[in-house]
Design a protein around this motif. Structure first.
Motif, short mmCIF file in Angstrom:
data_model
loop_
_atom_site.label_atom_id
_atom_site.label_comp_id
_atom_site.label_asym_id
_atom_site.label_seq_id
_atom_site.Cartn_x
_atom_site.Cartn_y
_atom_site.Cartn_z
N PRO A 162 0.82 -1.20 0.00
CA PRO A 162 0.00 0.00 0.00
C PRO A 162 0.85 1.26 0.00
N GLU A 163 0.50 2.21 -0.84
CA GLU A 163 1.24 3.46 -0.89
C GLU A 163 0.62 4.45 0.10
N ARG A 164 1.42 5.42 0.50
CA ARG A 164 0.95 6.41 1.45
C ARG A 164 0.31 7.58 0.69
N LYS A 165 -0.88 7.34 0.21
CA LYS A 165 -1.57 8.41 -0.50
C LYS A 165 -3.06 8.24 -0.29
N GLY A 166 -3.83 9.19 -0.72
CA GLY A 166 -5.26 9.11 -0.56
C GLY A 166 -5.79 10.36 0.10
N ALA A 167 -6.87 10.90 -0.43
CA ALA A 167 -7.37 12.17 0.06
C ALA A 167 -8.15 12.02 1.36
N VAL A 168 -8.62 10.81 1.64
CA VAL A 168 -9.44 10.61 2.84
C VAL A 168 -8.60 10.82 4.09
N ALA A 169 -9.11 11.60 5.03
CA ALA A 169 -8.43 11.83 6.31
C ALA A 169 -9.29 11.26 7.42
N LEU A 170 -8.87 10.13 7.98
CA LEU A 170 -9.63 9.46 9.03
C LEU A 170 -8.97 9.69 10.37
N ASN A 171 -9.78 9.78 11.41
CA ASN A 171 -9.20 9.80 12.74
C ASN A 171 -9.00 8.37 13.22
N ILE A 172 -8.39 8.19 14.37
CA ILE A 172 -8.01 6.85 14.79
C ILE A 172 -9.24 5.97 15.06
N GLY A 173 -10.32 6.58 15.53
CA GLY A 173 -11.54 5.81 15.74
C GLY A 173 -12.12 5.29 14.44
N GLU A 174 -12.07 6.11 13.40
CA GLU A 174 -12.58 5.69 12.09
C GLU A 174 -11.69 4.60 11.48
N VAL A 175 -10.40 4.68 11.75
CA VAL A 175 -9.49 3.62 11.29
C VAL A 175 -9.85 2.29 11.96
N LEU A 176 -10.08 2.34 13.27
CA LEU A 176 -10.46 1.12 13.99
C LEU A 176 -11.76 0.54 13.44
N ALA A 177 -12.71 1.40 13.12
CA ALA A 177 -13.98 0.93 12.56
C ALA A 177 -13.77 0.28 11.20
N THR A 178 -12.86 0.85 10.40
CA THR A 178 -12.57 0.29 9.08
C THR A 178 -11.92 -1.09 9.18
N LEU A 179 -11.08 -1.27 10.18
CA LEU A 179 -10.35 -2.54 10.34
C LEU A 179 -11.11 -3.57 11.16
N ALA A 180 -12.21 -3.16 11.78
CA ALA A 180 -12.88 -3.99 12.78
C ALA A 180 -13.31 -5.35 12.26
N GLU A 181 -13.76 -5.42 11.02
CA GLU A 181 -14.28 -6.69 10.50
C GLU A 181 -13.19 -7.76 10.45
N ASP A 182 -12.00 -7.39 9.98
CA ASP A 182 -10.90 -8.36 9.87
C ASP A 182 -10.05 -8.43 11.13
N PHE A 183 -9.99 -7.32 11.89
CA PHE A 183 -9.13 -7.26 13.08
C PHE A 183 -9.91 -6.65 14.24
N PRO A 184 -10.91 -7.35 14.75
CA PRO A 184 -11.79 -6.77 15.78
C PRO A 184 -11.08 -6.50 17.11
N SER A 185 -9.92 -7.12 17.36
CA SER A 185 -9.22 -6.86 18.61
C SER A 185 -8.23 -5.71 18.50
N MET A 186 -8.19 -5.05 17.36
CA MET A 186 -7.28 -3.92 17.16
C MET A 186 -7.67 -2.78 18.09
N THR A 187 -6.68 -2.08 18.62
CA THR A 187 -6.93 -0.98 19.54
C THR A 187 -6.16 0.26 19.10
N ALA A 188 -6.56 1.39 19.63
CA ALA A 188 -5.85 2.63 19.35
C ALA A 188 -4.42 2.56 19.87
#
Length: 241
Positions: free
Chosen positions: A6-32
């Motif tokens: 994955p490259e470090r690009k993309g216009a979307v700016a997510l906060n850490i809570g939104e990142v956790l929500a995005t990863l939750a399906e595959d990595f539900p134990s992920m934490t901030a």
């Protein structure tokens, strides 16, 4: 075949809570705390606003997913993953991770929760354990008797399944659970060493320290396995001489 990094690009700016929500399906134990730990280790570098808030792009999220999948599916230490990512960041195109490991992690578990140190732990009854490992009822009983597997409320986990599969294969070579008890004893001694090594971090109450202790324990476990493998292979190599 090399996995796309994955490259470090993309216009979307997510906060850490939104990142956790995005990863939750595959990595539900992920934490901030785990995300911040990976940042401290130099594996990710989210954008910081003038006020210091972290903002994550789509590329940052995919990089996180890549790191977590390698940990989950390949059981790779963070240092190995970082070496690979550093090479990619320099513009290199490594075909494999250091040591020749594959760099094609599973996007999601083949079976929900079928991983170690990741997300949802599987729970198996004895019948399912036997069906998936090929172990007989007598072998399951022997493994339990000699402490190789342990049921909690009549249920086994993925570690027990892996042990059972190994014991089935070893039985073909005439090795029974009673012969394998030293492996459990050695594992217990190694874990005792790991616990002593990570005690300073584990004793702290803040979440970041606990995450750091868990990651250090994982790294030490990988180093112990590497040492054990080298020692065994070294002794085997002398059998021909």
């Amino acid at each position: 075949m090399a996995a796309a990094q994955p490259e470090r690009k993309g216009a979307v700016a997510l906060n850490i809570g939104e990142v956790l929500a995005t990863l939750a399906e595959d990595f539900p134990s992920m934490t901030a705390s785990k995300i911040r730990f990976l940042e401290d280790k130099g594996l990710i570098a989210p954008h910081r606003t003038p006020s210091g808030y972290r903002q994550y792009s789509d590329g940052d999220v995919e990089r996180l997913r890549f790191i977590l999948a390698l940990q989950r599916d390949q059981y790779l230490p963070l240092k190995v993953i970082k070496d690979y990512l550093d090479a990619v960041d320099r513009g290199e195109r490594p075909e494999s991770l250091p040591g020749g490991a594959s760099i094609a992690p599973l996007a999601v578990p083949e079976e929900p929760g079928a991983q170690w140190g990741g997300a949802r732990p599987r729970s198996l009854g004895e019948a399912q354990l036997r069906a998936e490992s090929g172990a007989s009822a007598a072998l399951v009983e022997a493994m339990a008797t000699f402490g190789l597997i342990s049921a909690e409320d009549g249920r086994f986990d993925e570690h027990d399944l892996a042990v059972a599969r190994s014991c089935v294969a070893l039985a073909d070579h005439g090795l029974e659970p009673r012969h394998l008890r030293p492996f459990q004893t050695t594992a217990e001694r190694e874990v005792a060493l790991i616990e002593r090594a990570v005690a300073p971090s584990a004793s702290r109450r803040d979440p970041a320290s606990r995450v750091r202790a868990a990651e250090e324990a994982r790294e030490l476990g990988e180093l112990f396995l590497t040492l054990h493998r080298a020692l065994v292979h070294g002794l085997i190599s002398r059998m021909d001489g």
